[in-house]
Design a protein around this motif. Structure first.
Motif, PDB file in Angstrom:
ATOM      1  N   ARG A  33       0.862  -1.177   0.000  1.00 47.82           N
ATOM      2  CA  ARG A  33       0.000   0.000   0.000  1.00 47.82           C
ATOM      3  C   ARG A  33       0.899   1.228   0.000  1.00 47.82           C
ATOM      4  NH1 ARG A  33      -3.400   2.574   4.820  1.00 47.82           N
ATOM      5  NH2 ARG A  33      -4.306   4.299   3.673  1.00 47.82           N
ATOM      6  N   LEU A  34       0.744   2.066  -1.007  1.00 46.00           N
ATOM      7  CA  LEU A  34       1.529   3.291  -1.145  1.00 46.00           C
ATOM      8  C   LEU A  34       0.590   4.487  -1.187  1.00 46.00           C
ATOM      9  CD1 LEU A  34       4.012   2.154  -3.962  1.00 46.00           C
ATOM     10  CD2 LEU A  34       4.459   2.226  -1.501  1.00 46.00           C
ATOM     11  N   ALA A  35       0.881   5.504  -0.394  1.00 43.89           N
ATOM     12  CA  ALA A  35       0.058   6.720  -0.399  1.00 43.89           C
ATOM     13  C   ALA A  35       0.852   7.859   0.215  1.00 43.89           C
ATOM     14  CB  ALA A  35      -1.233   6.495   0.391  1.00 43.89           C
ATOM     15  N   GLU A  36       0.576   9.052  -0.245  1.00 41.44           N
ATOM     16  CA  GLU A  36       1.144  10.231   0.392  1.00 41.44           C
ATOM     17  C   GLU A  36       0.232  10.661   1.531  1.00 41.44           C
ATOM     18  OE1 GLU A  36       2.728  14.759  -0.617  1.00 41.44           O
ATOM     19  OE2 GLU A  36       1.135  13.884  -1.845  1.00 41.44           O
ATOM     20  N   LEU A  37       0.843  11.048   2.650  1.00 39.04           N
ATOM     21  CA  LEU A  37       0.116  11.662   3.762  1.00 39.04           C
ATOM     22  C   LEU A  37       0.539  13.133   3.771  1.00 39.04           C
ATOM     23  CD1 LEU A  37       0.791   8.886   6.445  1.00 39.04           C
ATOM     24  CD2 LEU A  37      -1.149   9.080   4.874  1.00 39.04           C
ATOM     25  N   PRO A  38      -0.136  13.969   3.000  1.00 41.32           N
ATOM     26  CA  PRO A  38       0.361  15.332   2.789  1.00 41.32           C
ATOM     27  C   PRO A  38       0.055  16.276   3.950  1.00 41.32           C
ATOM     28  CG  PRO A  38      -1.690  15.018   1.607  1.00 41.32           C
ATOM     29  CD  PRO A  38      -1.355  13.694   2.240  1.00 41.32           C
ATOM     30  N   PHE A  39       0.894  17.281   4.048  1.00 45.03           N
ATOM     31  CA  PHE A  39       0.675  18.443   4.917  1.00 45.03           C
ATOM     32  C   PHE A  39       0.675  18.130   6.412  1.00 45.03           C
ATOM     33  CE2 PHE A  39      -1.967  19.283   1.000  1.00 45.03           C
ATOM     34  CZ  PHE A  39      -0.997  20.044   0.368  1.00 45.03           C
ATOM     35  N   LEU A  40       1.274  17.012   6.829  1.00 46.59           N
ATOM     36  CA  LEU A  40       1.367  16.763   8.262  1.00 46.59           C
ATOM     37  C   LEU A  40       2.192  17.857   8.923  1.00 46.59           C
ATOM     38  CD1 LEU A  40       2.030  12.903   8.458  1.00 46.59           C
ATOM     39  CD2 LEU A  40      -0.139  14.123   8.740  1.00 46.59           C
ATOM     40  N   THR A  41       1.791  18.260  10.117  1.00 43.73           N
ATOM     41  CA  THR A  41       2.574  19.226  10.884  1.00 43.73           C
ATOM     42  C   THR A  41       3.857  18.551  11.334  1.00 43.73           C
ATOM     43  OG1 THR A  41       0.654  20.460  11.657  1.00 43.73           O
ATOM     44  CG2 THR A  41       2.636  20.567  13.023  1.00 43.73           C
ATOM     45  N   GLN A  42       4.987  19.223  11.126  1.00 44.60           N
ATOM     46  CA  GLN A  42       6.281  18.693  11.555  1.00 44.60           C
ATOM     47  C   GLN A  42       7.063  19.820  12.219  1.00 44.60           C
ATOM     48  OE1 GLN A  42       8.350  16.211   8.643  1.00 44.60           O
ATOM     49  NE2 GLN A  42       6.466  16.034   7.463  1.00 44.60           N
ATOM     50  N   GLN A 121       9.053  21.404   4.557  1.00 47.29           N
ATOM     51  CA  GLN A 121      10.321  20.851   4.098  1.00 47.29           C
ATOM     52  C   GLN A 121      10.184  19.424   3.582  1.00 47.29           C
ATOM     53  OE1 GLN A 121      13.317  19.508   7.056  1.00 47.29           O
ATOM     54  NE2 GLN A 121      14.606  21.134   6.206  1.00 47.29           N
ATOM     55  N   ARG A 122       9.284  18.671   4.215  1.00 49.73           N
ATOM     56  CA  ARG A 122       9.145  17.251   3.870  1.00 49.73           C
ATOM     57  C   ARG A 122       7.685  16.897   3.613  1.00 49.73           C
ATOM     58  NH1 ARG A 122      11.601  16.616   9.005  1.00 49.73           N
ATOM     59  NH2 ARG A 122      13.849  16.280   8.939  1.00 49.73           N
ATOM     60  N   THR A 123       7.503  15.787   2.914  1.00 45.69           N
ATOM     61  CA  THR A 123       6.203  15.142   2.861  1.00 45.69           C
ATOM     62  C   THR A 123       6.372  13.741   3.413  1.00 45.69           C
ATOM     63  OG1 THR A 123       4.217  14.741   1.533  1.00 45.69           O
ATOM     64  CG2 THR A 123       6.341  14.192   0.516  1.00 45.69           C
ATOM     65  N   THR A 124       5.267  13.058   3.627  1.00 43.79           N
ATOM     66  CA  THR A 124       5.302  11.723   4.230  1.00 43.79           C
ATOM     67  C   THR A 124       4.667  10.727   3.279  1.00 43.79           C
ATOM     68  OG1 THR A 124       5.122  12.716   6.425  1.00 43.79           O
ATOM     69  CG2 THR A 124       4.634  10.362   6.251  1.00 43.79           C
ATOM     70  N   VAL A 125       5.371   9.632   3.048  1.00 44.88           N
ATOM     71  CA  VAL A 125       4.863   8.557   2.214  1.00 44.88           C
ATOM     72  C   VAL A 125       4.571   7.365   3.119  1.00 44.88           C
ATOM     73  CG1 VAL A 125       5.305   7.019   0.255  1.00 44.88           C
ATOM     74  CG2 VAL A 125       6.221   9.352   0.246  1.00 44.88           C
ATOM     75  N   LEU A 126       3.374   6.828   3.013  1.00 42.64           N
ATOM     76  CA  LEU A 126       3.013   5.617   3.728  1.00 42.64           C
ATOM     77  C   LEU A 126       3.374   4.415   2.866  1.00 42.64           C
ATOM     78  CD1 LEU A 126       1.473   4.117   6.050  1.00 42.64           C
ATOM     79  CD2 LEU A 126      -0.558   4.292   4.592  1.00 42.64           C
ATOM     80  N   VAL A 127       4.133   3.485   3.463  1.00 43.36           N
ATOM     81  CA  VAL A 127       4.446   2.220   2.804  1.00 43.36           C
ATOM     82  C   VAL A 127       3.963   1.125   3.750  1.00 43.36           C
ATOM     83  CG1 VAL A 127       6.240   0.749   1.810  1.00 43.36           C
ATOM     84  CG2 VAL A 127       6.471   3.248   1.704  1.00 43.36           C
ATOM     85  N   ALA A 128       2.917   0.421   3.350  1.00 39.23           N
ATOM     86  CA  ALA A 128       2.319  -0.601   4.214  1.00 39.23           C
ATOM     87  C   ALA A 128       2.023  -1.844   3.389  1.00 39.23           C
ATOM     88  CB  ALA A 128       1.052  -0.048   4.869  1.00 39.23           C
ATOM     89  N   GLY A 129       1.436  -2.845   4.055  1.00 35.38           N
ATOM     90  CA  GLY A 129       1.135  -4.104   3.402  1.00 35.38           C
ATOM     91  C   GLY A 129       2.130  -5.174   3.807  1.00 35.38           C
ATOM     92  N   THR A 130       1.816  -6.418   3.484  1.00 35.88           N
ATOM     93  CA  THR A 130       2.666  -7.532   3.904  1.00 35.88           C
ATOM     94  C   THR A 130       4.050  -7.495   3.263  1.00 35.88           C
ATOM     95  OG1 THR A 130       1.710  -8.919   2.162  1.00 35.88           O
ATOM     96  CG2 THR A 130       0.697  -9.054   4.354  1.00 35.88           C
ATOM     97  N   GLY A 131       4.184  -6.817   2.126  1.00 39.24           N
ATOM     98  CA  GLY A 131       5.483  -6.737   1.459  1.00 39.24           C
ATOM     99  C   GLY A 131       6.241  -5.454   1.725  1.00 39.24           C
ATOM    100  N   ALA A 132       5.746  -4.615   2.629  1.00 45.33           N
ATOM    101  CA  ALA A 132       6.348  -3.294   2.839  1.00 45.33           C
ATOM    102  C   ALA A 132       7.799  -3.377   3.282  1.00 45.33           C
ATOM    103  CB  ALA A 132       5.527  -2.507   3.865  1.00 45.33           C
ATOM    104  N   ARG A 133       8.068  -4.230   4.263  1.00 45.33           N
ATOM    105  CA  ARG A 133       9.431  -4.321   4.806  1.00 45.33           C
ATOM    106  C   ARG A 133      10.405  -4.804   3.723  1.00 45.33           C
ATOM    107  NH1 ARG A 133      10.684  -4.167  10.287  1.00 45.33           N
ATOM    108  NH2 ARG A 133       8.473  -4.316  10.782  1.00 45.33           N
ATOM    109  N   GLU A 134       9.972  -5.793   2.955  1.00 44.75           N
ATOM    110  CA  GLU A 134      10.808  -6.327   1.873  1.00 44.75           C
ATOM    111  C   GLU A 134      11.054  -5.266   0.799  1.00 44.75           C
ATOM    112  OE1 GLU A 134      10.510  -9.822  -1.527  1.00 44.75           O
ATOM    113  OE2 GLU A 134       9.115  -9.837   0.162  1.00 44.75           O
ATOM    114  N   LEU A 135      10.018  -4.522   0.465  1.00 44.38           N
ATOM    115  CA  LEU A 135      10.148  -3.459  -0.535  1.00 44.38           C
ATOM    116  C   LEU A 135      11.177  -2.426  -0.093  1.00 44.38           C
ATOM    117  CD1 LEU A 135       9.197  -1.880  -3.066  1.00 44.38           C
ATOM    118  CD2 LEU A 135       7.408  -0.890  -1.642  1.00 44.38           C
ATOM    119  N   LEU A 136      11.058  -1.955   1.144  1.00 44.04           N
ATOM    120  CA  LEU A 136      11.989  -0.941   1.643  1.00 44.04           C
ATOM    121  C   LEU A 136      13.413  -1.479   1.722  1.00 44.04           C
ATOM    122  CD1 LEU A 136       9.770   0.573   4.479  1.00 44.04           C
ATOM    123  CD2 LEU A 136      10.366   1.668   2.309  1.00 44.04           C
TER     124      LEU A 136
END
Length: 200
Positions: A33-42, A121-136
């Motif tokens: 699962r790939l998605a941007e989590l935009p505009f989070l306060t940092q 300065q940054r955006t956040t990308v969500l990487v989830a799912g059963t293959g997330a760790r392997e993908l990263l």
């Protein structure tokens, strides 16, 4: 006097990639699962971890600042990432920067504290799912095995030769946050999409 109010909604760094990220999620059959989590306060916060301000700020936020290297603390919608012995990154819902900064400065009182809003300065990308760790793991030099980088861990590292802050979320199904500089977000999204093709 000219009206300087913004006339259009802000555009996130990966708004142009949203459809491709969603398509990769669909075609992976739930493995990725790939998605941007935009505009989070940092907010980047620096203060003496052993001083009175650290405890006071933690109480004001309802979230003790993590003191163990590369760990994460979370309360409600607020997450604190340990970046260094005297540095944390606070991540919260969009638009909350000023209120959070005010609470931190008020709690610190006369103690030295630095609070910098780095939300743009940054955006956040969500990487989830059963293959997330392997993908990263294809592009990250860290040992991402759950024993080494389990839930509640974070690190400043590289992914596909791009500097990122990587966060393992509290629940395994929640996946990872990849905090990447806005100027490199498009490149990183392309890399993730390319790497995810093996899950299609």
């Amino acid at each position: 006097m000219a009206d300087t109010a913004p006339t259009s909604r802000p555009r996130s760094p990966l708004s142009g990639a949203a459809d491709r990220l969603a398509a990769a999620t669909r075609t992976s059959g739930g493995r990725i699962r790939l998605a941007e989590l935009p505009f989070l306060t940092q907010l980047d916060v620096r203060l003496d971890a052993k001083g009175a301000a650290a405890d006071a700020v933690g109480l004001a936020l309802g979230l003790p600042l993590p003191l163990e290297p590369n760990t994460v603390a979370r309360a409600g919608e607020l997450t604190a990432l340990w970046l260094g012995p005297d540095e944390w990154l606070l991540v919260g819902p969009p638009g909350g920067g000023r209120e959070l900064e005010s609470r931190i400065r008020e709690a610190a009182g006369e103690e030295p504290v630095s609070v910098t809003d780095v939300s743009a300065q940054r955006t956040t990308v969500l990487v989830a799912g059963t293959g997330a760790r392997e993908l990263l793991a294809h592009g990250c030099p860290l040992d991402l095995h759950p024993r080494a980088f389990g839930a509640g861990r974070c690190a400043q590292t590289t992914l596909a030769r791009t500097q990122v802050v990587l966060v393992a979320r509290e629940e395994p199904s929640a996946g990872f946050w990849v905090l990447v500089r806005s100027s490199f977000a498009g490149y990183l999204a392309d890399w993730l999409l390319d790497a995810a093709t093996e899950y299609v």
